[in-house]
Design a protein around this motif. Structure first.
Motif, PDB file in Angstrom:
ATOM      1  N   CYS A  76      -8.028   6.537   1.298  1.00 12.11           N
ATOM      2  CA  CYS A  76      -7.585   5.965   0.035  1.00 12.11           C
ATOM      3  C   CYS A  76      -6.162   5.429   0.162  1.00 12.11           C
ATOM      4  CB  CYS A  76      -7.658   7.006  -1.077  1.00 12.11           C
ATOM      5  SG  CYS A  76      -6.593   8.441  -0.808  1.00 12.11           S
ATOM      6  N   THR A  77      -5.815   4.558  -0.757  1.00  9.08           N
ATOM      7  CA  THR A  77      -4.464   4.025  -0.852  1.00  9.08           C
ATOM      8  C   THR A  77      -4.210   3.644  -2.299  1.00  9.08           C
ATOM      9  OG1 THR A  77      -2.842   2.558   0.194  1.00  9.08           O
ATOM     10  CG2 THR A  77      -4.974   1.568  -0.386  1.00  9.08           C
ATOM     11  N   GLU A  78      -2.989   3.257  -2.564  1.00 12.75           N
ATOM     12  CA  GLU A  78      -2.603   2.762  -3.881  1.00 12.75           C
ATOM     13  C   GLU A  78      -1.890   1.438  -3.691  1.00 12.75           C
ATOM     14  OE1 GLU A  78       0.539   3.959  -7.441  1.00 12.75           O
ATOM     15  OE2 GLU A  78      -0.255   5.539  -6.147  1.00 12.75           O
ATOM     16  N   ILE A  79      -2.138   0.489  -4.569  1.00 14.43           N
ATOM     17  CA  ILE A  79      -1.371  -0.751  -4.577  1.00 14.43           C
ATOM     18  C   ILE A  79      -0.222  -0.545  -5.553  1.00 14.43           C
ATOM     19  CG2 ILE A  79      -1.376  -3.205  -5.163  1.00 14.43           C
ATOM     20  CD1 ILE A  79      -4.304  -3.287  -4.251  1.00 14.43           C
ATOM     21  N   GLY A  80       0.983  -0.720  -5.070  1.00 11.24           N
ATOM     22  CA  GLY A  80       2.128  -0.460  -5.924  1.00 11.24           C
ATOM     23  C   GLY A  80       3.378  -1.173  -5.466  1.00 11.24           C
ATOM     24  N   TYR A  81       4.505  -0.754  -6.040  1.00 15.39           N
ATOM     25  CA  TYR A  81       5.795  -1.404  -5.812  1.00 15.39           C
ATOM     26  C   TYR A  81       5.632  -2.914  -5.912  1.00 15.39           C
ATOM     27  CZ  TYR A  81       7.668   3.103  -4.387  1.00 15.39           C
ATOM     28  OH  TYR A  81       8.064   4.414  -4.355  1.00 15.39           O
ATOM     29  N   ILE A  82       5.022  -3.336  -6.997  1.00 16.38           N
ATOM     30  CA  ILE A  82       4.737  -4.761  -7.201  1.00 16.38           C
ATOM     31  C   ILE A  82       5.926  -5.423  -7.883  1.00 16.38           C
ATOM     32  CG2 ILE A  82       3.242  -6.426  -8.361  1.00 16.38           C
ATOM     33  CD1 ILE A  82       1.013  -4.263  -8.188  1.00 16.38           C
ATOM     34  N   ILE A  83       6.451  -6.425  -7.223  1.00 10.44           N
ATOM     35  CA  ILE A  83       7.485  -7.268  -7.820  1.00 10.44           C
ATOM     36  C   ILE A  83       7.048  -8.713  -7.618  1.00 10.44           C
ATOM     37  CG2 ILE A  83       9.867  -8.082  -7.711  1.00 10.44           C
ATOM     38  CD1 ILE A  83      10.694  -5.309  -6.769  1.00 10.44           C
ATOM     39  N   ILE A  84       6.831  -9.406  -8.710  1.00 11.30           N
ATOM     40  CA  ILE A  84       6.548 -10.843  -8.678  1.00 11.30           C
ATOM     41  C   ILE A  84       7.773 -11.514  -9.297  1.00 11.30           C
ATOM     42  CG2 ILE A  84       5.000 -12.692  -9.396  1.00 11.30           C
ATOM     43  CD1 ILE A  84       3.638 -10.590  -7.581  1.00 11.30           C
ATOM     44  N   LEU A  85       8.378 -12.429  -8.567  1.00 11.45           N
ATOM     45  CA  LEU A  85       9.583 -13.089  -9.066  1.00 11.45           C
ATOM     46  C   LEU A  85       9.268 -13.847 -10.354  1.00 11.45           C
ATOM     47  CD1 LEU A  85      11.125 -14.258  -5.678  1.00 11.45           C
ATOM     48  CD2 LEU A  85      11.652 -12.210  -7.008  1.00 11.45           C
ATOM     49  N   PRO A  86      10.227 -13.895 -11.290  1.00 10.90           N
ATOM     50  CA  PRO A  86       9.961 -14.448 -12.629  1.00 10.90           C
ATOM     51  C   PRO A  86       9.243 -15.802 -12.684  1.00 10.90           C
ATOM     52  CG  PRO A  86      12.066 -13.350 -12.648  1.00 10.90           C
ATOM     53  CD  PRO A  86      11.580 -13.330 -11.202  1.00 10.90           C
ATOM     54  N   TYR A 146       0.890  -1.139   0.000  1.00  5.75           N
ATOM     55  CA  TYR A 146       0.000   0.000   0.000  1.00  5.75           C
ATOM     56  C   TYR A 146       0.938   1.201   0.000  1.00  5.75           C
ATOM     57  CZ  TYR A 146      -4.068  -2.748   1.667  1.00  5.75           C
ATOM     58  OH  TYR A 146      -5.102  -3.634   1.811  1.00  5.75           O
ATOM     59  N   MET A 147       0.630   2.209  -0.792  1.00  6.10           N
ATOM     60  CA  MET A 147       1.453   3.412  -0.827  1.00  6.10           C
ATOM     61  C   MET A 147       0.555   4.622  -1.061  1.00  6.10           C
ATOM     62  SD  MET A 147       3.227   2.597  -4.511  1.00  6.10           S
ATOM     63  CE  MET A 147       3.825   4.220  -4.914  1.00  6.10           C
ATOM     64  N   SER A 148       1.085   5.801  -0.811  1.00  5.60           N
ATOM     65  CA  SER A 148       0.307   7.044  -0.934  1.00  5.60           C
ATOM     66  C   SER A 148      -0.991   6.940  -0.134  1.00  5.60           C
ATOM     67  CB  SER A 148       0.008   7.365  -2.404  1.00  5.60           C
ATOM     68  OG  SER A 148       1.189   7.430  -3.149  1.00  5.60           O
ATOM     69  N   THR A 149      -0.903   6.290   1.004  1.00  4.24           N
ATOM     70  CA  THR A 149      -2.077   6.044   1.834  1.00  4.24           C
ATOM     71  C   THR A 149      -2.463   7.305   2.599  1.00  4.24           C
ATOM     72  OG1 THR A 149      -1.403   3.739   2.047  1.00  4.24           O
ATOM     73  CG2 THR A 149      -3.001   4.556   3.659  1.00  4.24           C
ATOM     74  N   SER A 150      -3.765   7.575   2.645  1.00  5.82           N
ATOM     75  CA  SER A 150      -4.279   8.730   3.382  1.00  5.82           C
ATOM     76  C   SER A 150      -5.454   8.301   4.249  1.00  5.82           C
ATOM     77  CB  SER A 150      -4.730   9.823   2.412  1.00  5.82           C
ATOM     78  OG  SER A 150      -5.422  10.841   3.111  1.00  5.82           O
ATOM     79  N   SER A 151      -5.265   8.386   5.561  1.00  6.62           N
ATOM     80  CA  SER A 151      -6.373   8.068   6.467  1.00  6.62           C
ATOM     81  C   SER A 151      -7.418   9.178   6.451  1.00  6.62           C
ATOM     82  CB  SER A 151      -5.849   7.839   7.890  1.00  6.62           C
ATOM     83  OG  SER A 151      -5.189   9.002   8.362  1.00  6.62           O
ATOM     84  N   VAL A 152      -7.031  10.380   6.074  1.00  5.54           N
ATOM     85  CA  VAL A 152      -7.974  11.498   5.977  1.00  5.54           C
ATOM     86  C   VAL A 152      -8.908  11.305   4.780  1.00  5.54           C
ATOM     87  CG1 VAL A 152      -8.184  13.991   5.567  1.00  5.54           C
ATOM     88  CG2 VAL A 152      -6.421  13.120   7.121  1.00  5.54           C
ATOM     89  N   ASN A 153      -8.340  10.933   3.639  1.00  6.42           N
ATOM     90  CA  ASN A 153      -9.126  10.779   2.416  1.00  6.42           C
ATOM     91  C   ASN A 153      -9.581   9.342   2.164  1.00  6.42           C
ATOM     92  OD1 ASN A 153      -9.066  13.543   1.489  1.00  6.42           O
ATOM     93  ND2 ASN A 153      -6.867  13.215   1.240  1.00  6.42           N
TER      94      ASN A 153
END
Length: 194
Positions: free
Chosen positions: A63-73, A54-61
Motif C-alpha cells: 500500500c501507499t498514500e498519495i500526498g504532499y500535493i502542491i499544485i502551483l496557483p 507516494y508516502m507511508s509506503t509499505s512493501s509488506v502491506n
C-alpha cells in the motif's frame, strides 16, 4: 499539508525536503512537469507545475498514500492534478507484468475542510472510508495560516489548531473492475502528456 507554509526556497529545502522527505524511506517525491509548455529554467522538457508523492509506503502491506500535493496557483483546477494523480494510480495499481507496482491499496488523506481535495479524490475513484477527528494538531497554526476543523479548541491552546482528516482509498479490485478505465477517460479528456 502538515508542514509549511514556506517563506523561501531555503525554508522549503530545510523544513520539508531535508527534514521530512530525505529522512523517510517511505516517501518518493515527484516533480510535476507540464510537457505541453516550453522548456523552462526548472526543467528542460517543460514547466514545473507542482509536486506530489507516494508516502507511508509499505512493501509488506502493498500500500501507499498519495500526498504532499502542491499544485502551483496558475495550474490549480486544471488538468494537472487529475493527470498526475492518474499516473501515480496507474503505476501503483497496475500489476508488475504491466509495468506497475502491483499494490493493493492507495490512500488519500486531507482536511475535512478541504472540499475541493475530497471532490478531486472521489472523481478519480477514491472511496470515502471515514473521518479521523482531531487527527492533527498544528502547533501555532493560527499564526501559520493553517485551516482549523471549526470546532471549539481546548482551553489554553487557542493558537494550536486541530484538523479532522478524511480518509479515502482506491483498491486493486476496484481498479480491475472499471477504475482503470475511469481514470484513463479523465486523463484522455485532457489529452496531455507529462
Amino acid at each position: 499539508m502538515p508542514t509549511g507554509p514556506f517563506q523561501t526556497v531555503q525554508d522549503f529545502n530545510t523544513n520539508f525536503l531535508e527534514a521530512v522527505v530525505h529522512r523517510d524511506p517511505g516517501i518518493v517525491l515527484f516533480a510535476i512537469i507540464d510537457k505541453t509548455k516550453p522548456p523552462s529554467a526548472a526543467d528542460g522538457e517543460g514547466e514545473l507545475v507542482g509536486m506530489m508523492s507516494y508516502m507511508s509506503t509499505s512493501s509488506v502491506n502493498l500500500c501507499t498514500e498519495i500526498g504532499y500535493i502542491i499544485i502551483l496557483p496558475p495550474y490549480q483546477r486544471t488538468h494537472v492534478n487529475s493527470n498526475a494523480v492518474g499516473l501515480l494510480l496507474q503505476y501503483a495499481l497496475e500489476v508488475p507484468s504491466q509495468g506497475g507496482l502491483g499494490l493493493r491499496r492507495v490512500q488519500w488523506q486531507c482536511s475535512s475542510m478541504n472540499a475541493p481535495s475530497i471532490r478531486a479524490a472521489e472523481r478519480l475513484g477514491f472511496k470515502k472510508e471515514g473521518i479521523m477527528k482531531w487527527h492533527r494538531v498544528f502547533h501555532g497554526g493560527k499564526d501559520r495560516g493553517k485551516v482549523h476543523n471549526g470546532r471549539e479548541l481546548p482551553r489554553g491552546s487557542e493558537q494550536d489548531y486541530g484538523r479532522d482528516t478524511v480518509v479515502l482509498g482506491h483498491y486493486w479490485d476496484d481498479w480491475e473492475q472499471g477504475g482503470r478505465e475511469k481514470v484513463q477517460a479523465i486523463m484522455d479528456r485532457h489529452n496531455v502528456s507529462y
